[in-house]
Design an enzyme around this catalytic site. Structure first.
Site, PDB file in Angstrom:
ATOM      1  N   SER A 146     -27.385 -12.212  -5.163  1.00  0.00           N
ATOM      2  CA  SER A 146     -27.821 -11.076  -4.337  1.00  0.00           C
ATOM      3  C   SER A 146     -29.285 -10.802  -4.670  1.00  0.00           C
ATOM      4  O   SER A 146     -29.772 -11.218  -5.737  1.00  0.00           O
ATOM      5  CB  SER A 146     -26.981  -9.848  -4.715  1.00  0.00           C
ATOM      6  OG  SER A 146     -27.567  -8.655  -4.213  1.00  0.00           O
ATOM      7  N   TYR A 189     -22.936  -4.187 -11.371  1.00  0.00           N
ATOM      8  CA  TYR A 189     -23.045  -5.150 -10.269  1.00  0.00           C
ATOM      9  C   TYR A 189     -24.383  -5.890 -10.330  1.00  0.00           C
ATOM     10  O   TYR A 189     -24.420  -7.119 -10.254  1.00  0.00           O
ATOM     11  CB  TYR A 189     -22.896  -4.447  -8.918  1.00  0.00           C
ATOM     12  CG  TYR A 189     -23.079  -5.391  -7.743  1.00  0.00           C
ATOM     13  CD1 TYR A 189     -22.100  -6.326  -7.424  1.00  0.00           C
ATOM     14  CD2 TYR A 189     -24.249  -5.381  -6.971  1.00  0.00           C
ATOM     15  CE1 TYR A 189     -22.271  -7.209  -6.363  1.00  0.00           C
ATOM     16  CE2 TYR A 189     -24.428  -6.260  -5.908  1.00  0.00           C
ATOM     17  CZ  TYR A 189     -23.433  -7.171  -5.614  1.00  0.00           C
ATOM     18  OH  TYR A 189     -23.608  -8.054  -4.571  1.00  0.00           O
TER      19      TYR A 189
HETATM   20  N1  NAP Z   1     -22.789  -7.844   2.086  1.00  0.00           N
HETATM   21  C1  NAP Z   1     -23.874  -7.651   1.369  1.00  0.00           C
HETATM   22  O1  NAP Z   1     -24.681  -6.749   1.656  1.00  0.00           O
HETATM   23  C2  NAP Z   1     -24.157  -8.567   0.206  1.00  0.00           C
HETATM   24  C3  NAP Z   1     -25.469  -8.608  -0.310  1.00  0.00           C
HETATM   25  C4  NAP Z   1     -25.747  -9.441  -1.391  1.00  0.00           C
HETATM   26  C5  NAP Z   1     -24.753 -10.223  -1.943  1.00  0.00           C
HETATM   27  N2  NAP Z   1     -23.469 -10.171  -1.443  1.00  0.00           N
HETATM   28  C6  NAP Z   1     -22.451 -11.010  -2.083  1.00  0.00           C
HETATM   29  O2  NAP Z   1     -21.864 -11.829  -1.099  1.00  0.00           O
HETATM   30  C7  NAP Z   1     -20.570 -12.242  -1.538  1.00  0.00           C
HETATM   31  C8  NAP Z   1     -19.592 -12.078  -0.394  1.00  0.00           C
HETATM   32  O3  NAP Z   1     -19.473 -10.702  -0.089  1.00  0.00           O
HETATM   33  P1  NAP Z   1     -19.346 -10.155   1.412  1.00  0.00           P
HETATM   34  O4  NAP Z   1     -20.566  -9.385   1.696  1.00  0.00           O
HETATM   35  O5  NAP Z   1     -18.933 -11.219   2.333  1.00  0.00           O
HETATM   36  O6  NAP Z   1     -18.185  -9.078   1.188  1.00  0.00           O
HETATM   37  P2  NAP Z   1     -16.686  -9.007   1.753  1.00  0.00           P
HETATM   38  O7  NAP Z   1     -16.686  -9.005   3.241  1.00  0.00           O
HETATM   39  O8  NAP Z   1     -16.094  -7.830   1.030  1.00  0.00           O
HETATM   40  O9  NAP Z   1     -16.014 -10.353   1.246  1.00  0.00           O
HETATM   41  C9  NAP Z   1     -15.697 -10.559  -0.111  1.00  0.00           C
HETATM   42  C10 NAP Z   1     -14.775 -11.745  -0.238  1.00  0.00           C
HETATM   43  O10 NAP Z   1     -14.410 -11.885  -1.623  1.00  0.00           O
HETATM   44  C11 NAP Z   1     -12.983 -11.918  -1.687  1.00  0.00           C
HETATM   45  N3  NAP Z   1     -12.480 -11.328  -2.922  1.00  0.00           N
HETATM   46  C12 NAP Z   1     -12.672 -10.060  -3.369  1.00  0.00           C
HETATM   47  N4  NAP Z   1     -11.991  -9.849  -4.493  1.00  0.00           N
HETATM   48  C13 NAP Z   1     -11.347 -11.020  -4.784  1.00  0.00           C
HETATM   49  C14 NAP Z   1     -10.463 -11.440  -5.821  1.00  0.00           C
HETATM   50  N5  NAP Z   1     -10.102 -10.608  -6.802  1.00  0.00           N
HETATM   51  N6  NAP Z   1      -9.989 -12.707  -5.796  1.00  0.00           N
HETATM   52  C15 NAP Z   1     -10.338 -13.555  -4.796  1.00  0.00           C
HETATM   53  N7  NAP Z   1     -11.167 -13.219  -3.783  1.00  0.00           N
HETATM   54  C16 NAP Z   1     -11.661 -11.958  -3.787  1.00  0.00           C
HETATM   55  C17 NAP Z   1     -12.523 -11.103  -0.482  1.00  0.00           C
HETATM   56  O11 NAP Z   1     -11.207 -11.481  -0.083  1.00  0.00           O
HETATM   57  P3  NAP Z   1      -9.857 -10.685  -0.434  1.00  0.00           P
HETATM   58  O12 NAP Z   1     -10.170  -9.223  -0.375  1.00  0.00           O
HETATM   59  O13 NAP Z   1      -8.937 -11.199   0.605  1.00  0.00           O
HETATM   60  O14 NAP Z   1      -9.474 -11.146  -1.817  1.00  0.00           O
HETATM   61  C18 NAP Z   1     -13.512 -11.563   0.578  1.00  0.00           C
HETATM   62  O15 NAP Z   1     -13.104 -12.793   1.126  1.00  0.00           O
HETATM   63  C19 NAP Z   1     -20.246 -11.377  -2.767  1.00  0.00           C
HETATM   64  O16 NAP Z   1     -20.426 -12.149  -3.936  1.00  0.00           O
HETATM   65  C20 NAP Z   1     -21.285 -10.264  -2.700  1.00  0.00           C
HETATM   66  O17 NAP Z   1     -21.585  -9.740  -3.962  1.00  0.00           O
HETATM   67  C21 NAP Z   1     -23.160  -9.362  -0.374  1.00  0.00           C
END
Ligand code: NAP
Length: 265
Positions: A145, A158
């Site tokens: 991130s 985080y």
């Molecule tokens: N969105 C942003 O603004 C942003 C910015 C910078 C970085 N990121 C990073 O991008 C990555 C993806 O996040 P996203 O934005 O796509 O968020 P998201 O829509 O909440 O997706 C998160 C994914 O991780 C899975 N997950 C969560 N807890 C888990 C567990 N205990 N075991 C296995 N899978 C798990 C969720 O699936 P289930 O709930 O089905 O398990 C979901 O598929 C993360 O690492 C996040 O830190 C996001």
């Protein structure tokens, strides 16, 4: 038809039930990689696997699993082996955030976040890395991130977890030099997904400024950067500028600024 670059290879994508992980999985499928998709939500995972398999004529398997549980990475690898599958590319995308002051936060939730964002990522990489080096192909795409570039008051754990992911990825990139194994660390800024809802960042100043990018465009940039073996990819010019700027500002100034943008608007 031209051979696609991933033909015959398999990409394991964690966190592929929602958000950026779904779009990253699609980038790999579009290029011919078979998929193994892991997350907790079985229905969503099965839907994504079926849709991408059909659209891109690849094999796709869904493995519902909690990667935040201690040993979750090893359990996933055991299930993959039991199904007779192999992993050429590992996409460590699963992760979540927790907003708010460290004091008063739920300790087990903080530790659970570290277990998913860092522990499971290292566990899976440790399992698949030697095979990649031995074969001289495949690689690792880690999702950090823009939070990785500075400490994050009011979201301290985080930010620290993502700094770990960035540091770890850069070191592996160097260790893989000349080995034919691609390593990249994707650093998105605010991106449309379920992240904000789960992290509770919806009311912060940061969430009110600028427009979040689409998960599809973030994933595309991440995939292209990984293919090019680009060590670190920050998505979007504004995010790249900010990430570079914070390296030049005094740390105390950065801390005050981050505290401000992580405060309620
Ligand atoms: N969105 C942003 O603004 C942003 C910015 C910078 C970085 N990121 C990073 O991008 C990555 C993806 O996040 P996203 O934005 O796509 O968020 P998201 O829509 O909440 O997706 C998160 C994914 O991780 C899975 N997950 C969560 N807890 C888990 C567990 N205990 N075991 C296995 N899978 C798990 C969720 O699936 P289930 O709930 O089905 O398990 C979901 O598929 C993360 O690492 C996040 O830190 C996001």
């Amino acid at each position: 038809m031209n051979a696609r670059r991933g033909d015959g290879q398999t990409a394991l994508v964690t966190g592929a039930s929602f958000g950026i992980g779904v779009d990253l999985a699609e980038c790999f499928a579009r290029d011919g990689y078979n998929l193994i998709l892991a997350a907790r939500s079985a229905d969503a995972l099965n839907e994504v696997a079926a849709r991408l398999a059909k659209a891109h004529k690849v094999a796709a398997q869904a493995i519902p699993i909690d990667l935040g549980a201690i040993g979750g990475g090893a359990a996933l690898a055991a299930e993959i082996e039991a199904r007779g599958l192999t992993v050429d590319v590992l996409v460590n995308n699963a992760g979540f955030g927790i907003a708010g002051a460290f004091a008063g936060s739920d300790g087990s939730e903080q530790l659970g976040m570290l277990d998913l964002n860092t522990r499971a990522l290292v566990e899976l990489t440790h399992i698949y890395w030697p095979g990649m080096l031995a074969k001289g192909r495949g690689g690792v795409l880690n999702v950090a991130s823009t939070a990785a570039f500075q400490p994050g008051p009011l979201m301290a754990t985080y930010y620290a977890s993502k700094a770990f992911v960035l540091s770890f990825s850069e070191a592996l990139w160097e260790e893989a030099r000349g080995a034919g194994v691609l390593v990249s660390c994707l650093c998105p800024g605010p991106t449309v997904s379920k992240f904000r809802e789960r992290a509770g960042t919806g009311k912060t100043r940061l969430s009110r400024v600028g427009k979040a990018m689409s998960s599809a465009s973030v994933a595309r940039m991440g995939y292209q950067a990984w293919r090019a073996n680009k060590c670190v990819k920050v998505t979007g010019l504004r995010n790249a500028f900010t990430a570079a700027l914070v390296q030049m500002l005094p740390r105390e100034t950065v801390l005050r600024l981050v505290r401000r943008i992580q405060s309620p608007a």
